[in-house]
Design a protein around this motif. Structure first.
Motif, PDB file in Angstrom:
ATOM      1  N   GLU A 100      -0.571   4.923  31.746  1.00  0.00           N
ATOM      2  CA  GLU A 100      -1.616   5.985  31.694  1.00  0.00           C
ATOM      3  C   GLU A 100      -1.166   6.592  30.341  1.00  0.00           C
ATOM      4  OE1 GLU A 100      -4.187   5.908  35.888  1.00  0.00           O
ATOM      5  OE2 GLU A 100      -2.205   7.042  35.962  1.00  0.00           O
ATOM      6  N   LEU A 101       0.035   7.297  30.378  1.00  0.00           N
ATOM      7  CA  LEU A 101      -0.019   8.000  29.549  1.00  0.00           C
ATOM      8  C   LEU A 101      -0.012   7.326  27.746  1.00  0.00           C
ATOM      9  CD1 LEU A 101       1.131  11.239  28.607  1.00  0.00           C
ATOM     10  CD2 LEU A 101       2.660  11.177  28.878  1.00  0.00           C
ATOM     11  N   VAL A 102       0.815   6.363  27.844  1.00  0.00           N
ATOM     12  CA  VAL A 102       1.446   6.107  26.362  1.00  0.00           C
ATOM     13  C   VAL A 102      -0.295   5.008  26.435  1.00  0.00           C
ATOM     14  CG1 VAL A 102       2.375   3.612  25.891  1.00  0.00           C
ATOM     15  CG2 VAL A 102       3.597   5.433  27.468  1.00  0.00           C
ATOM     16  N   HIS A 103      -0.915   4.551  27.650  1.00  0.00           N
ATOM     17  CA  HIS A 103      -2.002   3.995  27.015  1.00  0.00           C
ATOM     18  C   HIS A 103      -3.086   4.811  26.744  1.00  0.00           C
ATOM     19  CE1 HIS A 103      -5.924   1.777  27.394  1.00  0.00           C
ATOM     20  NE2 HIS A 103      -6.361   3.160  27.756  1.00  0.00           N
ATOM     21  N   GLU A 104      -2.511   6.438  26.924  1.00  0.00           N
ATOM     22  CA  GLU A 104      -3.410   7.456  26.470  1.00  0.00           C
ATOM     23  C   GLU A 104      -3.469   7.586  24.671  1.00  0.00           C
ATOM     24  OE1 GLU A 104      -7.081   8.290  27.492  1.00  0.00           O
ATOM     25  OE2 GLU A 104      -6.626   7.388  29.411  1.00  0.00           O
TER      26      GLU A 104
ATOM     27  N   LYS B 230      -6.384  13.193  35.938  1.00  0.00           N
ATOM     28  CA  LYS B 230      -5.359  13.082  35.881  1.00  0.00           C
ATOM     29  C   LYS B 230      -4.450  13.993  34.948  1.00  0.00           C
ATOM     30  CE  LYS B 230      -4.650   8.613  38.926  1.00  0.00           C
ATOM     31  NZ  LYS B 230      -4.345   7.271  38.794  1.00  0.00           N
ATOM     32  N   TYR B 231      -2.693  13.890  34.977  1.00  0.00           N
ATOM     33  CA  TYR B 231      -2.271  14.534  34.277  1.00  0.00           C
ATOM     34  C   TYR B 231      -0.573  14.343  33.764  1.00  0.00           C
ATOM     35  CZ  TYR B 231      -0.532  17.679  37.804  1.00  0.00           C
ATOM     36  OH  TYR B 231       0.382  17.603  39.261  1.00  0.00           O
TER      37      TYR B 231
ATOM     38  N   ASP C 260      -2.736  13.308  41.843  1.00  0.00           N
ATOM     39  CA  ASP C 260      -3.048  13.033  40.186  1.00  0.00           C
ATOM     40  C   ASP C 260      -2.085  12.900  39.696  1.00  0.00           C
ATOM     41  OD1 ASP C 260      -5.855  13.076  41.707  1.00  0.00           O
ATOM     42  OD2 ASP C 260      -6.076  15.679  41.503  1.00  0.00           O
ATOM     43  N   ILE C 261      -1.547  12.754  39.428  1.00  0.00           N
ATOM     44  CA  ILE C 261      -0.221  12.864  38.138  1.00  0.00           C
ATOM     45  C   ILE C 261       0.200  11.639  37.114  1.00  0.00           C
ATOM     46  CG2 ILE C 261       2.336  12.605  37.365  1.00  0.00           C
ATOM     47  CD1 ILE C 261       2.854  14.726  39.446  1.00  0.00           C
ATOM     48  N   ALA C 262      -0.388  11.104  36.175  1.00  0.00           N
ATOM     49  CA  ALA C 262      -0.908  10.236  35.780  1.00  0.00           C
ATOM     50  C   ALA C 262       0.589   9.844  35.962  1.00  0.00           C
ATOM     51  CB  ALA C 262      -0.802  10.518  34.341  1.00  0.00           C
TER      52      ALA C 262
END
Length: 240
Positions: free
Chosen positions: A164-168, A181-182, A158-160
């Motif tokens: 995905e981090l940049v998008h959020e 996810k995280y 479940d590690i992003a």
């Protein structure tokens, strides 16, 4: 169906008794080998396979589990205690002596089973930052659980991704949605002592900086050592 129930199968009911039934679609959601727990979920949020939207989420937890034969998806689900004959056959095939109780999972011609000590289910509204109704938080580790079944073995599935981090971090979408996810960040925390008129130092603990890698956090921590009483690096999950 009630909002929830917890059954200790050592206290009944009788073999062959139906325990749970729902027309909703359920998916195999999580398994924790460290605590031998299995979780099925019917989500409130639709997906391409099952577009129906519901007001609530339903979760079914089996714990502890000794043997399982399950599908990834059930379109409608009924769970019952196995008959004595069914239980003996399943335990013999799994080479189990005594132990857990056999539950039969049935859905549109599918017939699976779980050998377990107990079953519980819960229906309700799952908040965006709650990974499941059964994801507990330990009093000595008050952190956001990274797994739907709470603290325990985490395979890292479940590690992003970095994308995905940049998008959020850059999206303008502020709507509430499930966070499944995280991505871990590394925060440098400092302890600073301030002198007071009374002579007793006033202690302040605060975050000094957050970094995407441990090596960067430790590099910054080294720079802080001459000016702070103490410092350390903490891993913090960002819910994505």
């Amino acid at each position: 169906m009630t909002n929830g129930a917890r059954l200790n199968l050592s206290e009944g009911p009788e073999p062959g008794t139906e325990l749970f039934s729902s027309h909703r679609a359920f998916k195999l959601w999580a398994y924790s080998p460290s605590h031998s727990r299995l979780l099925l979920r019917s989500s409130a949020y639709p997906d391409p396979q099952f577009p129906d939207r519901h007001e609530t989420t339903v979760e079914i937890l089996f714990a502890p589990v000794d043997a399982i034969k399950v599908n990834s998806v059930y379109d409608g689900l009924t769970i019952r205690r196995a008959t004595l004959e069914e239980a003996d056959g399943i335990k013999a095939a799994a080479r189990l002596d005594g132990g857990g109780h056999v539950l039969i999972l049935e859905s549109r011609g599918i017939r699976d089973h779980v050998v377990t000590g107990g079953i519980c289910w819960h229906e309700g509204v799952l908040s965006p930052t709650r990974l499941s109704f059964f994801a507990g938080i330990l009093p000595d580790q008050p952190a956001w659980p990274r797994h739907p079944l709470g603290p325990g073995y985490d395979a890292g599935l479940d590690i992003a991704s970095a994308e995905e981090l940049v998008h959020e971090l850059t999206t303008d979408d502020t709507s509430s949605k499930p966070r499944g996810k995280y991505r871990t960040i590394y925060t440098v925390v400092t302890r600073v002592e301030h002198q007071t008129r009374s002579g007793a130092p006033e202690i302040e603990i605060a975050g000094a900086g957050a970094f995407l890698t441990r090596s960067e956090a430790e590099d910054f921590q080294a720079r802080l050592k001459p000016v702070v009483a103490d410092s350390w690096v903490e891993e913090i999950p960002i819910a994505i």
